[in-house]
Scaffold this motif. Sequence first.
Motif, PDB file in Angstrom:
ATOM      1  N   ILE A 285       0.904  -1.169   0.066  1.00  0.00           N
ATOM      2  CA  ILE A 285      -0.006   0.191   0.020  1.00  0.00           C
ATOM      3  C   ILE A 285       0.854   1.358  -0.032  1.00  0.00           C
ATOM      4  N   LYS A 286       1.832   1.399   0.737  1.00  0.00           N
ATOM      5  CA  LYS A 286       2.879   2.338   0.618  1.00  0.00           C
ATOM      6  C   LYS A 286       3.615   2.564  -0.496  1.00  0.00           C
ATOM      7  N   THR A 287       4.002   1.695  -1.205  1.00  0.00           N
ATOM      8  CA  THR A 287       4.827   1.593  -2.571  1.00  0.00           C
ATOM      9  C   THR A 287       3.503   2.209  -3.593  1.00  0.00           C
ATOM     10  N   ASP A 288       2.144   1.829  -3.507  1.00  0.00           N
ATOM     11  CA  ASP A 288       1.335   2.491  -4.293  1.00  0.00           C
ATOM     12  C   ASP A 288       0.885   4.020  -3.986  1.00  0.00           C
ATOM     13  N   LYS A 289       1.196   4.231  -2.709  1.00  0.00           N
ATOM     14  CA  LYS A 289       0.918   5.880  -2.463  1.00  0.00           C
ATOM     15  C   LYS A 289       2.028   6.592  -2.871  1.00  0.00           C
ATOM     16  N   GLN A 290       3.316   5.922  -3.148  1.00  0.00           N
ATOM     17  CA  GLN A 290       4.523   6.672  -3.692  1.00  0.00           C
ATOM     18  C   GLN A 290       4.508   6.635  -5.097  1.00  0.00           C
ATOM     19  N   LYS A 291       3.799   5.922  -5.625  1.00  0.00           N
ATOM     20  CA  LYS A 291       3.651   5.753  -7.128  1.00  0.00           C
ATOM     21  C   LYS A 291       5.011   4.955  -7.383  1.00  0.00           C
ATOM     22  N   GLY A 292       5.448   4.118  -6.715  1.00  0.00           N
ATOM     23  CA  GLY A 292       6.643   3.299  -6.768  1.00  0.00           C
ATOM     24  C   GLY A 292       7.977   4.080  -6.683  1.00  0.00           C
ATOM     25  N   ASN A 293       7.862   5.329  -6.251  1.00  0.00           N
ATOM     26  CA  ASN A 293       9.159   6.192  -5.983  1.00  0.00           C
ATOM     27  C   ASN A 293       9.437   6.047  -4.474  1.00  0.00           C
ATOM     28  N   SER A 294      10.390   5.323  -4.101  1.00  0.00           N
ATOM     29  CA  SER A 294      10.825   5.078  -2.685  1.00  0.00           C
ATOM     30  C   SER A 294      11.390   6.459  -1.927  1.00  0.00           C
ATOM     31  N   LYS A 295      11.624   7.373  -2.904  1.00  0.00           N
ATOM     32  CA  LYS A 295      12.269   8.518  -2.153  1.00  0.00           C
ATOM     33  C   LYS A 295      11.229   9.597  -1.814  1.00  0.00           C
ATOM     34  N   LEU A 296       9.856   9.382  -2.338  1.00  0.00           N
ATOM     35  CA  LEU A 296       8.880  10.125  -1.964  1.00  0.00           C
ATOM     36  C   LEU A 296       8.427   9.967  -0.780  1.00  0.00           C
ATOM     37  N   GLN A 297       8.396  11.188  -0.079  1.00  0.00           N
ATOM     38  CA  GLN A 297       8.170  11.276   1.231  1.00  0.00           C
ATOM     39  C   GLN A 297       6.806  11.663   1.755  1.00  0.00           C
ATOM     40  N   LEU A 298       6.098  10.665   2.195  1.00  0.00           N
ATOM     41  CA  LEU A 298       4.898  10.621   2.739  1.00  0.00           C
ATOM     42  C   LEU A 298       4.422  11.289   4.128  1.00  0.00           C
ATOM     43  N   THR A 299       3.275  11.820   4.303  1.00  0.00           N
ATOM     44  CA  THR A 299       3.189  12.541   5.380  1.00  0.00           C
ATOM     45  C   THR A 299       2.825  11.510   6.833  1.00  0.00           C
ATOM     46  N   PRO A 300       2.944  12.007   8.151  1.00  0.00           N
ATOM     47  CA  PRO A 300       2.461  11.116   9.136  1.00  0.00           C
ATOM     48  C   PRO A 300       1.218  10.345   8.880  1.00  0.00           C
ATOM     49  N   SER A 301       0.287  11.275   8.433  1.00  0.00           N
ATOM     50  CA  SER A 301      -1.181  10.846   8.386  1.00  0.00           C
ATOM     51  C   SER A 301      -1.119   9.684   7.178  1.00  0.00           C
ATOM     52  N   ASP A 302      -0.423   9.836   6.299  1.00  0.00           N
ATOM     53  CA  ASP A 302      -0.142   8.693   5.082  1.00  0.00           C
ATOM     54  C   ASP A 302       0.289   7.359   5.593  1.00  0.00           C
ATOM     55  N   HIS A 303       1.090   7.828   6.609  1.00  0.00           N
ATOM     56  CA  HIS A 303       2.017   6.276   7.269  1.00  0.00           C
ATOM     57  C   HIS A 303       0.896   5.573   8.233  1.00  0.00           C
ATOM     58  N   LEU A 304      -0.233   6.572   8.967  1.00  0.00           N
ATOM     59  CA  LEU A 304      -1.065   6.090   9.872  1.00  0.00           C
ATOM     60  C   LEU A 304      -2.255   5.397   9.103  1.00  0.00           C
ATOM     61  N   ILE A 305      -2.524   5.922   8.176  1.00  0.00           N
ATOM     62  CA  ILE A 305      -3.622   5.606   7.299  1.00  0.00           C
ATOM     63  C   ILE A 305      -3.194   3.951   6.619  1.00  0.00           C
TER      64      ILE A 305
END
Length: 320
Positions: A116-136
């Motif tokens: 799910i995390k990789t999908d949110k990052q669109k495959g870019n592991s260097k794209l920083q997610l927000t704390p709420s993204d990690h929580l969800i």
Amino acid sequence: MSQSSTDEDKMKQTTGSYNFSGLLSTFRTVKYEHLVAGISGGVISTLLLHPLDLLKIRFAVDTSTSSNQASYSGVKNAFSTIIRSEGMSGLYRGVTPNTVGAGCAWGFYFLFYQTIKTDKQKGNSKLQLTPSDHLITATQAGILTLGLTNPIWVVKTRLCLQEELNPSSVVDKSKYYSGMWDAFKKIVKYEGFRGLYKGFTPGLFGVSHGAVQFMAYEELKTSYNQYRHQPIDAKLTSSEYLAFAAISKFIAAVTTYPYQVIRARLQDANCTYTGTTDCILKTVQKEGIAGLYKGMTPYLVHVMPNICLVFLIYEKIANG
């Protein structure tokens, strides 16, 4: 765009085809090393630390309000009492479902979370997610994992609480289990499939535990790498992984521990509570707020090395 294609788009939206295809596309990016790494961490840590987990469960279901009435006066007394009355094997009661459950839970959790995390990052592991993204993301992974593993945790709890060694002296044969598979069969036979999902509601609240833990872990790693002026997915040393795993687990444990007490009491074969709310109210009424934190000491002693082992093994296997 033609009228027919427009109608087709509307039809897909109505039937939910887009959501289904989106889910499929998400899981096409699955990297199964996350599953293997999670299983490895869960199995190894559980085999090493199961006795402490057993103590946590026995303390959690102890409803007495004074040390004179309690089954055990402390961690040291609990160890000696169990060894004296049940032998060394008593410390590993319920180890099979615990090992299977931990392996499956950590394997699925890391698999779902990273997918799910990789999908949110669109495959870019260097794209920083927000704390709420990690929580969800962690919450979604936790709910999926709980749905698959709750029956294993019910069996593990029943076996950990079973102190009677001689089946001939057991009055209610339906509550005596000779092993993991016998427990599964008897629970389904005498309680139905619903019996395998006892404690599921407080387990849902417990998903917040994993969510808080993963959010803290991810934010600690990200902040640290930013401090070092490194990419957010830069590899860390073993000691750094261990430190961040311990800190994140402590934060999650302190904030969410009571649900584990409630879940263990509801999963107990001798449970007399009518539900989650009844269990919470009666626990606080009879034992005070402290009753919601019974077993906290062996829990912390258990989870700190446990989570450190799980995360370290996971990071080394998944990320090389």
